[in-house]
Every structure is written in C-alpha cells, then in structure tokens.
Design an enzyme around this catalytic site. Sequence first.
Site, short mmCIF file in Angstrom:
data_model
loop_
_atom_site.label_atom_id
_atom_site.label_comp_id
_atom_site.label_asym_id
_atom_site.label_seq_id
_atom_site.Cartn_x
_atom_site.Cartn_y
_atom_site.Cartn_z
N GLU A 1 0.82 -1.21 0.00
CA GLU A 1 0.00 0.00 0.00
C GLU A 1 0.86 1.26 0.00
O GLU A 1 0.54 2.25 -0.67
CB GLU A 1 -0.93 0.01 1.22
CG GLU A 1 -1.92 -1.15 1.26
CD GLU A 1 -1.40 -2.36 2.03
OE1 GLU A 1 -2.23 -3.05 2.64
OE2 GLU A 1 -0.17 -2.61 2.01
N THR B 1 12.53 -43.89 -7.34
CA THR B 1 13.27 -42.63 -7.27
C THR B 1 14.76 -42.83 -7.49
O THR B 1 15.50 -41.85 -7.63
CB THR B 1 13.06 -41.96 -5.91
OG1 THR B 1 13.54 -42.83 -4.87
CG2 THR B 1 11.58 -41.66 -5.68
N ALA B 2 15.21 -44.08 -7.52
CA ALA B 2 16.62 -44.38 -7.75
C ALA B 2 16.76 -45.86 -8.08
O ALA B 2 15.84 -46.66 -7.83
CB ALA B 2 17.46 -44.05 -6.51
N ARG C 1 19.50 -22.98 -7.53
CA ARG C 1 20.55 -22.70 -8.53
C ARG C 1 20.01 -22.45 -9.93
O ARG C 1 20.57 -21.66 -10.67
CB ARG C 1 21.55 -23.86 -8.59
CG ARG C 1 22.25 -24.15 -7.27
CD ARG C 1 23.28 -25.24 -7.42
NE ARG C 1 22.76 -26.51 -7.91
CZ ARG C 1 22.11 -27.39 -7.15
NH1 ARG C 1 21.88 -27.12 -5.87
NH2 ARG C 1 21.67 -28.52 -7.66
N LEU D 1 12.36 -41.22 5.26
CA LEU D 1 11.84 -40.00 5.87
C LEU D 1 10.51 -39.61 5.24
O LEU D 1 9.58 -39.17 5.94
CB LEU D 1 12.85 -38.87 5.75
CG LEU D 1 12.45 -37.51 6.36
CD1 LEU D 1 12.03 -37.67 7.81
CD2 LEU D 1 13.59 -36.51 6.23
#
Length: 373
Positions: free
Chosen positions: A55, A164-165, A210, A302
């Site tokens: 504002e 994932t891997a 990055r 996790l």
Amino acid sequence: MFSPSDHQFMRQALDLASLGLFTTDPNPRVGCLIVQNETVVGEGWHLRAGEAHAEVHALARAGEFAKGAVAYVTLEPCSHLGRTGPCCDALIRAGISRVVVAMQDPNPLVNGEGVGRLRAAGIKVDVGLMAAEAIELNLGFLSRMLRKRPWVRLKLAASLDGKTALNNRQSQWITEETARADGHRWRARASALLTGIGTVKDDDPQLNVRYVETSRQPIRVLVDSRLDVSTNARVLAEPGVWIVTALDEASRRQSVWQALEDAGHRLISLPNSQAKVDLEAMMQWLASQGINELHIEAGYKLNGSLLRDACVDELLVYLAPHLLGPGMPMFDLPGLDRIPDVSTWGFVEHQSLGRDLRLRLRAHGSTQWLAML
C-alpha cells in the site's frame, strides 16, 4: 457487489503480489493497486520483510491522485506498528474513498482491525473479491497463522513405476533439465528446504536454489537423529543449516555437536519416544521460527515417516517416462489389507515439462483449516 472492473483490477493486484513470491518471507505476498476514475494511478507490492508494504509503494506512486481513489489490496491492510507503520492509517491519510480487499488477514495483530479502522474513518470497504486466488498465494503464511505449522510440500522425482533411484541408489538424473529447473522454482518460493541424513549420505546435495535467479536462499534444514552427518557434506559448506536431532541437550558436550555449532550451524533437539526426531514437534517449531512454506526433498524412509505422521500437505511429483525396475520407492509405508484404508489424495494440477510430467496433489482434508478464516 463486485463489478467486472473490480475483478480486472484485483487480478492486476494479485499479479503484483506474485512478484514477491521468492522474497517476502516470512511476510505474506501482497499487491496493491490505486485506481482513479477507472485508471490505474499507483501500484505496488511487498518485496521483503522490514521494507515498505504494498500500500505504501502504491500510494507513493499515486501521489495526489490517491484522494478519492479506490485501493485494491490482496490482503487486509495492517493495523499495527511493526517495522513499518500501519497501512490502514496511510490509506486514510491519503483520502482513499473505497478499499477492495481480497481476504482478511488472520494475523492476530490484524484479524479484522484494519478493515474496522478503515470503516470507522468513513471508507467503504468490500472484502472477499478473488479470495481463493489470494489464499493460494499465501497458503504458507495462512497455515502458520491458523495452524501453527508450515504448509508442507514434498517433492519427488520418479519413474513411471514409482522408483526414485536404482537399487545401487543412483538417481541423477531421472528427470530432464526442464523439470529440474521447475523444481528449483518451487524451492525458491519456500521458506526452508528440508532433507534427511539418508539423502545427504547418498546424494550429497547442496540443498539450495541454482536453476533460477533469486535474491534469497531458503533456510536449509537437516533431519539427523544421531548426528551422523559428515562435516564435509556439501549441505554444510555454508553456515546457517538448522540440524534437527534426537540427541538430548547433554550431547552438546560431544565433539561433533560442538564442531557443527562452531561452524555456524544451529542444532535443535526434538526427540520422540523412539529416539527419532519428533516430526510433528519439528513442524510446530519451524512455524515458531517464521517458516511459512516447507519444501522437502528426502529419501523414501523419511518421506514415509512424514506421511505416517500426517505432516505432508502437498505432493509435487515429477514423473519421467522411464521404467527402472527394482529400485528405491518413493515412500516407506506399511502394507494394507483393505482398499478402503488407502491414503486418498486429490489432483490439483498437472503440467507437461519437456518429456516429463509434473503432478501436484493434496492430502484429503489438507485445507479444512481454512474454514477458520
């Protein structure tokens, strides 16, 4: 109550607010437009905490043309004296005749008082225009104010068969550069980036932004129950990492604890009864430290713990058109015997990014707390 031009100007105000997407933390993202006779005479947005609010910027640009004008603001103008003055008083002094507000601010220091003071000064105030869009822009801030915990987004990159891997834990790179750059945009908007000790050991990530330009790096958070992290890990190359551990305060005497503190990192002890980190307590603690949006990039163990403890609000999944076969799953979750017991998520959006696909999903009931607004 709201005209087509009201919608047009509030859309512009929301676009202005989004210019602070990477920078306003821990403050909300707010935009303001000053309109005189259907003509924009001033615009502004909040850039970063401690600096002028939206504002104030808009009124400064409007100058004398603010008198009798309409102000479109994406969040209720503040009414308290913090590091800057109350915005509702600035609008009153400028002679604004009407204020259109997208949504009320649940901050206990405001929470309707800004609107009340404007109305008491004889200014017409209309609230609720494009509130859904304003809420989406500030889900993290609203979550911290209303739930005392951040909005938690869990990011994953996986193959079509959910890996994932590889079995040897090699994961770079499942997705292409376009998807990875998009992931860094989501990193950049977060208050903090969190990973676990398993990911640090396997991938040695830098845990920073990055691929996109940003003037602010999110806080780095490491979950490490036993302080197994190597002092040579890349995540610790710069000071300022928050390391959440299950070791008690007596462990401060240990050389690794002292070495990490001496290197400029912050250690927080939040154990549960299983000598692991109490994840729910961690979320509450992070909120107390001003964390609005928490972006998580961790391993399947996790990830599974976070889901089991109901700590995840949103999944950000990048699917690559690959089949990896045996490998690392996305989550470590217990087996179920009945389909009705499955965890239910709803799709929010999907987008193609080169050959990859981004999916965004939310947990069932993850936004029920918004009813408190």
